[in-house]
Scaffold this motif. Structure first.
Motif, PDB file in Angstrom:
ATOM      1  N   SER A  44     -16.811  -4.617  -1.337  1.00  0.00           N
ATOM      2  CA  SER A  44     -17.410  -3.734  -0.341  1.00  0.00           C
ATOM      3  C   SER A  44     -16.350  -3.188   0.613  1.00  0.00           C
ATOM      4  N   HIS A  45     -16.753  -2.171   1.359  1.00  0.00           N
ATOM      5  CA  HIS A  45     -15.887  -1.584   2.384  1.00  0.00           C
ATOM      6  C   HIS A  45     -15.524  -2.642   3.424  1.00  0.00           C
ATOM      7  N   VAL A  46     -16.462  -3.498   3.755  1.00  0.00           N
ATOM      8  CA  VAL A  46     -16.234  -4.561   4.740  1.00  0.00           C
ATOM      9  C   VAL A  46     -15.132  -5.504   4.259  1.00  0.00           C
ATOM     10  N   THR A  47     -15.151  -5.844   2.979  1.00  0.00           N
ATOM     11  CA  THR A  47     -14.129  -6.733   2.415  1.00  0.00           C
ATOM     12  C   THR A  47     -12.762  -6.065   2.451  1.00  0.00           C
ATOM     13  N   VAL A  48     -12.710  -4.778   2.096  1.00  0.00           N
ATOM     14  CA  VAL A  48     -11.448  -4.041   2.141  1.00  0.00           C
ATOM     15  C   VAL A  48     -10.927  -4.000   3.579  1.00  0.00           C
ATOM     16  N   ALA A  49     -11.812  -3.703   4.520  1.00  0.00           N
ATOM     17  CA  ALA A  49     -11.401  -3.641   5.928  1.00  0.00           C
ATOM     18  C   ALA A  49     -10.841  -4.980   6.393  1.00  0.00           C
ATOM     19  N   ALA A  50     -11.495  -6.076   6.014  1.00  0.00           N
ATOM     20  CA  ALA A  50     -11.017  -7.405   6.408  1.00  0.00           C
ATOM     21  C   ALA A  50      -9.656  -7.715   5.782  1.00  0.00           C
ATOM     22  N   ALA A  51      -9.480  -7.345   4.512  1.00  0.00           N
ATOM     23  CA  ALA A  51      -8.201  -7.577   3.833  1.00  0.00           C
ATOM     24  C   ALA A  51      -7.091  -6.759   4.495  1.00  0.00           C
ATOM     25  N   LEU A  52      -7.385  -5.500   4.811  1.00  0.00           N
ATOM     26  CA  LEU A  52      -6.375  -4.649   5.428  1.00  0.00           C
ATOM     27  C   LEU A  52      -6.055  -5.095   6.850  1.00  0.00           C
ATOM     28  N   THR A  53      -7.022  -5.663   7.537  1.00  0.00           N
ATOM     29  CA  THR A  53      -6.763  -6.214   8.864  1.00  0.00           C
ATOM     30  C   THR A  53      -5.726  -7.325   8.763  1.00  0.00           C
ATOM     31  N   GLN A  54      -5.864  -8.169   7.749  1.00  0.00           N
ATOM     32  CA  GLN A  54      -4.882  -9.241   7.541  1.00  0.00           C
ATOM     33  C   GLN A  54      -3.490  -8.655   7.288  1.00  0.00           C
ATOM     34  N   ARG A  56      -2.415  -5.635   8.158  1.00  0.00           N
ATOM     35  CA  ARG A  56      -1.972  -4.966   9.382  1.00  0.00           C
ATOM     36  C   ARG A  56      -1.387  -5.982  10.359  1.00  0.00           C
ATOM     37  N   GLU A  57      -2.106  -7.101  10.523  1.00  0.00           N
ATOM     38  CA  GLU A  57      -1.651  -8.144  11.444  1.00  0.00           C
ATOM     39  C   GLU A  57      -0.327  -8.753  10.982  1.00  0.00           C
ATOM     40  N   ALA A  58      -0.080  -8.754   9.678  1.00  0.00           N
ATOM     41  CA  ALA A  58       1.177  -9.270   9.137  1.00  0.00           C
ATOM     42  C   ALA A  58       2.287  -8.210   9.178  1.00  0.00           C
ATOM     43  N   GLY A  59       1.948  -6.999   9.620  1.00  0.00           N
ATOM     44  CA  GLY A  59       2.933  -5.933   9.713  1.00  0.00           C
ATOM     45  C   GLY A  59       3.283  -5.291   8.385  1.00  0.00           C
ATOM     46  N   LEU A  60       2.421  -5.448   7.381  1.00  0.00           N
ATOM     47  CA  LEU A  60       2.704  -4.907   6.049  1.00  0.00           C
ATOM     48  C   LEU A  60       2.138  -3.515   5.826  1.00  0.00           C
ATOM     49  N   VAL A  61       1.038  -3.183   6.491  1.00  0.00           N
ATOM     50  CA  VAL A  61       0.457  -1.851   6.370  1.00  0.00           C
ATOM     51  C   VAL A  61       0.178  -1.328   7.768  1.00  0.00           C
ATOM     52  N   VAL A  72       1.652   1.482   3.367  1.00  0.00           N
ATOM     53  CA  VAL A  72       2.622   0.397   3.446  1.00  0.00           C
ATOM     54  C   VAL A  72       3.701   0.788   4.446  1.00  0.00           C
ATOM     55  N   VAL A  73       4.055  -0.135   5.317  1.00  0.00           N
ATOM     56  CA  VAL A  73       5.092   0.104   6.305  1.00  0.00           C
ATOM     57  C   VAL A  73       6.413   0.277   5.577  1.00  0.00           C
TER      58      VAL A  73
END
Length: 160
Positions: A44-54, A56-61, A72-73
């Motif tokens: 789902s979109h919610v799952t994608v958003a949660a994965a991308l938040t992780q 983003r917080e790691a500084g990868l995207v 990708v950064v």
């Protein structure tokens, strides 16, 4: 707790995307859409958003705003006023025409192909080509496609 329609959790999607970033399958400055990621993992979109938040917080995207296309950064987003992925596509197609990648009179890739190549919507690809059409560098021949103009117009009105 993450929501997921498929066999993947946000954590597993984030881990796989992290691996793709690490081994270069998702290279720096490559933009992907939420829809692409959703389809790839069947989540789902919610799952994608949660994965991308992780990620983003790691500084990868990074994203320009919440919900925009993740990238990708590696190369920063353009910061000059008026620049965007759309402007980037316009500049790249202009450069390809100037370098002869697309020869005079030849058909350029379809809007759908350009959209796929740059991971943008067809509407964004259409808007990216609009300045080139207005400048006379490209011509549209419906239903045949978009072609490099036989003799591009000079924007200043000078001959040739």
């Amino acid at each position: 707790m993450s929501r997921s329609r498929g066999p993947h959790s946000a954590e597993s999607v984030a881990a796989d995307l992290r691996d793709r970033i690490a081994d270069g399958r998702w290279p720096p400055s490559r933009v992907r859409t939420y829809a692409d990621i959703r389809q790839s993992y069947g989540v789902s979109h919610v799952t994608v958003a949660a994965a991308l938040t992780q990620l983003r917080e790691a500084g990868l995207v990074e994203t320009r705003r919440v919900g925009s296309r993740p990238k990708v950064v590696g190369r920063g987003w353009p910061t000059a006023a008026g620049t965007s992925i759309q402007d980037d596509i316009t500049a790249r197609v202009r450069k390809q025409v100037a370098q002869g990648v697309y020869a005079t009179g030849s058909r350029i890739p379809s809007l759908a192909a350009l959209a796929g190549e740059y991971s943008v919507s067809v509407a964004t690809a259409r808007r990216a080509l609009r300045p080139l059409l207005e400048e006379g560098i490209l011509v549209s021949r419906r239903p045949h496609g978009t072609f490099v103009a036989k003799k591009p117009r000079n924007r200043r009105g000078d001959p040739g």
